[in-house]
Design an enzyme around this catalytic site. Structure first.
Site, short mmCIF file in Angstrom:
data_model
loop_
_atom_site.label_atom_id
_atom_site.label_comp_id
_atom_site.label_asym_id
_atom_site.label_seq_id
_atom_site.Cartn_x
_atom_site.Cartn_y
_atom_site.Cartn_z
N HIS A 1 -21.04 7.36 -3.17
CA HIS A 1 -20.07 8.44 -2.99
C HIS A 1 -18.94 8.31 -4.00
CE1 HIS A 1 -21.27 8.82 1.56
NE2 HIS A 1 -22.21 9.24 0.74
N ASP B 1 -23.82 8.41 6.79
CA ASP B 1 -24.72 8.89 5.74
C ASP B 1 -25.78 7.81 5.48
OD1 ASP B 1 -25.85 10.45 3.79
OD2 ASP B 1 -24.34 9.99 2.27
N SER C 1 -20.98 3.75 -0.02
CA SER C 1 -19.73 4.51 -0.08
C SER C 1 -18.58 3.51 -0.22
CB SER C 1 -19.58 5.39 1.17
OG SER C 1 -18.45 6.24 1.05
#
Length: 347
Positions: A191, A288, A164
């Site tokens: 992401h 995540d 991310s």
């Protein structure tokens, strides 16, 4: 630095050729984000002169400036910043802009588009404050030693990578460390909004010298493939005969709220490949990949996490490392070396 910026007063350097923008950003930074503006300069040269004598925590960098363009000067700014996080703030960093992906690949921590037709000043100030707080925070110290655990040679069939904030630059370093002879499939969940994905896939192709495709439903995973998740779907795997697997795109909401999410990728790949999976968790905010990494280890696979020092945000890899789920905790370049060594490929 404390996670509460109101008491820590993180120091910010503003680099923008517009005197109006410098004034507005200064007010927003000091009021909305409760930070201290150490200096506001009009160009790259001024920023480098300041950084030669002083330190800051975050640098706000415009791109479209006279003299040295922001993208050209970005590597020097990062080096001179000595650990300062660079937030690109520019009208050229709009959603889907190639400049955004290039800035992130060069090492910018994050990007933010300036107020304009589609972005109000109020929403911009709020987002700016949120990003500054996140970038200036330091993660808590890891609860377990951040070192590689001794491991015997362990062959695998696929590499799954989740990332991310800060992940694009880390991914670039990892991929460039892989030898040209490494041809196993690599599947990446980063992401990003859907509009960024074509530029991101192109950047990955440039870093590896291999074709990179946006993952599509029912693709069969095979050697020489590099796939990236589309911005509007999770990439998962389903088993096929003879140990093979195919991609299935999934848009079901997940607990961590991300779309795409690393967890369904890791979990489904663990179910398909078991000990033949190597999962990598790179820089990113939140957790995540944590649940997915647990599934990978339970299935006998290998998990590698990025180390704290090289991470822009150590949330995702830090959660995995602190729980003892990582077989190794390394810099991105060292992760590339680790992947090659574990697979028996010479550099």
């Amino acid at each position: 630095m404390s996670a509460t910026l109101a008491s820590a007063r993180a120091r910010v350097l503003i680099v923008d050729d517009s005197s109006v923008a410098r004034a507005v950003l200064t007010r927003m930074v000091e009021e909305a984000a409760a930070c201290s503006v150490a200096a506001a300069v009009p160009d790259i040269a001024g920023a480098l002169r300041f950084l030669a004598a002083d330190r800051v925590d975050v640098i706000l960098l415009d791109l479209e400036m006279p003299g040295i363009h922001g993208l050209v000067g970005l590597p020097d700014i990062i080096a001179a910043g000595a650990g300062a996080k660079v937030l690109v703030v520019s009208s050229a960093a709009g959603e889907g802009a190639a400049a955004t992906i290039e800035a992130l690949a060069l090492g910018a921590a994050d990007t933010l588009v300036k107020p304009g037709r589609y972005v109000t000043a109020g929403s911009f100030a709020m987002t700016l404050a949120e990003k500054l707080i996140r970038l200036a925070e330091q993660s808590e110290p890891v609860l377990r030693p951040a070192t590689a655990q001794p491991a015997a040679h362990h062959d695998f069939d696929v590499v799954a990578i989740g990332a991310s904030t800060g992940g694009i630059h880390a991914l670039n370093s990892l991929l460039q460390a892989l030898p040209a002879t490494f041809r196993k499939p690599i599947v990446i969940t980063q992401h990003l909004p859907a509009s960024f994905i074509p530029y991101f896939a192109g950047q990955v192709a440039t870093a590896t010298g291999r074709m990179c495709q946006v993952a599509a439903d029912k693709m069969v995973i095979g050697d020489d493939m590099i796939l990236v998740a589309p911005g509007d779907a999770h990439v998962t795997a389903v088993p096929l005969p003879k140990g093979r697997a195919a991609i299935r795109l999934n848009r079901d909401p997940v607990a961590n709220g991300n779309m795409p999410s690393v967890d369904p990728m890791f979990e489904s790949f663990a179910d398909c490949f078991g000990p033949r999976l190597l999962a990598v968790v790179l820089s990113g905010m939140g957790r995540d990949g944590f649940a997915g990494a647990r599934r990978v280890r339970s299935a006998g696979g290998t998990v590698v996490a990025q180390d704290q020092t090289s991470s822009v945000v150590w949330g995702m890899p830090g959660a995995v490392a602190a729980a003892g789920l990582a077989n190794a905790v390394l810099t991105p370049g060292a992760i590339g070396d680790y992947i090659a060594a574990q697979h028996g490929v010479a550099a």
